[in-house]
Design an enzyme around this catalytic site. Structure first.
Site, PDB file in Angstrom:
ATOM      1  N   PHE A  42     -35.842 -10.031 -32.484  1.00  0.00           N
ATOM      2  CA  PHE A  42     -34.841 -10.838 -31.795  1.00  0.00           C
ATOM      3  C   PHE A  42     -35.456 -12.156 -31.339  1.00  0.00           C
ATOM      4  CE2 PHE A  42     -33.790  -6.403 -30.829  1.00  0.00           C
ATOM      5  CZ  PHE A  42     -32.406  -6.336 -30.958  1.00  0.00           C
ATOM      6  N   ASP A  43     -34.713 -13.238 -31.486  1.00  0.00           N
ATOM      7  CA  ASP A  43     -35.021 -14.468 -30.769  1.00  0.00           C
ATOM      8  C   ASP A  43     -34.597 -14.233 -29.307  1.00  0.00           C
ATOM      9  OD1 ASP A  43     -35.428 -17.184 -30.084  1.00  0.00           O
ATOM     10  OD2 ASP A  43     -33.357 -17.680 -30.589  1.00  0.00           O
ATOM     11  N   GLY A  44     -35.057 -15.089 -28.402  1.00  0.00           N
ATOM     12  CA  GLY A  44     -34.708 -14.908 -26.991  1.00  0.00           C
ATOM     13  C   GLY A  44     -33.465 -15.673 -26.578  1.00  0.00           C
ATOM     14  N   ASP A  57     -30.335 -17.791 -33.316  1.00  0.00           N
ATOM     15  CA  ASP A  57     -29.120 -18.607 -33.178  1.00  0.00           C
ATOM     16  C   ASP A  57     -29.243 -19.951 -33.887  1.00  0.00           C
ATOM     17  OD1 ASP A  57     -29.585 -20.721 -30.399  1.00  0.00           O
ATOM     18  OD2 ASP A  57     -31.093 -19.327 -31.129  1.00  0.00           O
TER      19      ASP A  57
END
Length: 314
Positions: free
Chosen positions: A165-167, A284
């Site tokens: 996951f990106d943050g 995103d």
């Protein structure tokens, strides 16, 4: 598993299988020719699409859970959610059976948007190749991402589901990203240090990390921590020293942990992802998705937050 205990993952047919050729026929020759082609090729097995190995890894976790908790229904429930016509179903079923996937629930909407059904199915995660449907799902509050095929073939783990996951704007809200975009990095670093002890608001995929964490705890309870079939990664462009503490404290305040946290301080994510080999990587920003794709990572774009505004204008 009964939907109320299950973690429902809805996957579109173009995410699960490679339907590039079929899509071309649909776009160039229309729906009748497309359905005819699918019926003529009913016994031709479809090749894996971008979500295929992720789904296989979910099923491996289910098999392990079933061994440890035969009477428990808290596991993944995979639904094929497609706006295909019912006549195309036979080919999809044949391909699913060919690969030995357990996908019992189909929702074939015959050209209608499946978004309403996602809510009815209590969907925890929706993966599709159609960015417009994903955008609709995100707006309806459903964790959702657009799948992109990797440009290279990579071997994925058969024994461990690996999710990266990106943050910001993925696990967390985009509040910090807004500051970067509008006021620059120096203001961002200042802001993050001032607010180090104030948890970030949640982003669209926080719930899915939570679901994975719940299942991990079931393995830990049976003394399987070292042999856990789920591993989670945070891969962020943030710098550890200047803006990392807030992220880690936010996760702690939610009672969540990630197995590995990688703070890249602005370095490209692609090379690190090659080492991690996740079944799926959520981000995103299309810039990171493309970088991951080039080096062979299956990436999923989460169309949420301020980066979308900049992506459109770019």
């Amino acid at each position: 598993p009964k939907p109320q205990h299950a973690i429902t993952v809805a996957v579109s047919s173009r995410a699960l299988f490679d339907l590039v050729e079929e899509r071309r026929i649909f776009e160039e020759q229309g729906v009748e020719k497309y359905v005819e082609y699918q019926q003529d090729n009913e016994n031709v097995t479809l090749k894996p699409g971008p979500a295929f190995y992720f789904v296989k890894a979910l099923e491996h976790v289910n098999a392990r859970l079933l061994e440890l908790y035969p009477d428990d229904e808290e596991r993944f429930d995979i639904v094929l959610m497609t706006n295909n016509h019912a006549q195309v179903g036979v080919r999809l079923i044949n391909s699913i059976n060919h690969y030995g996937l357990t996908i019992e629930r189909f929702c074939m909407t015959g050209g209608k948007s499946p978004i309403g059904y996602l809510t009815a199915y209590l969907t925890n995660l929706y993966l599709s190749a159609d960015s417009e449907k994903v955008q609709e799902a995100i707006e309806a509050g459903i964790a959702s991402a657009t799948m992109f095929t990797a440009n290279k073939d990579v071997a994925y783990s058969d024994t461990q589901l690996r999710v990266a996951f990106d943050g910001d704007a993925v696990l967390f809200s985009d509040e910090s990203e807004q500051i970067v975009k509008e006021k620059g990095l120096d203001t961002f670093f200042e802001h993050e240090q001032l607010n180090e002890n104030k948890p970030l608001a949640q982003g669209p995929l926080k719930g899915f990390l939570e679901d994975l964490g719940k299942l991990q705890k079931k393995f830990y309870a049976k003394n399987e921590r070292l042999n856990c079939p789920i591993r989670t990664f945070l891969v962020t462009a943030r710098s550890a020293a200047s803006s990392g503490a807030r992220v880690l404290k936010t996760l702690r305040s939610w009672g969540l942990e990630v197995d590995e946290a990688l703070f890249l301080a602005g370095a490209p994510k692609g090379p690190i992802l090659v080492k991690i080999r996740p079944h799926i990587f959520f981000d995103d920003q299309m810039f990171h998705i493309e970088g991951a794709q080039k080096l062979g990572t299956i990436a999923a774009h989460v169309p949420y937050g301020i980066a979308q505004k900049y992506h459109k204008s770019a």
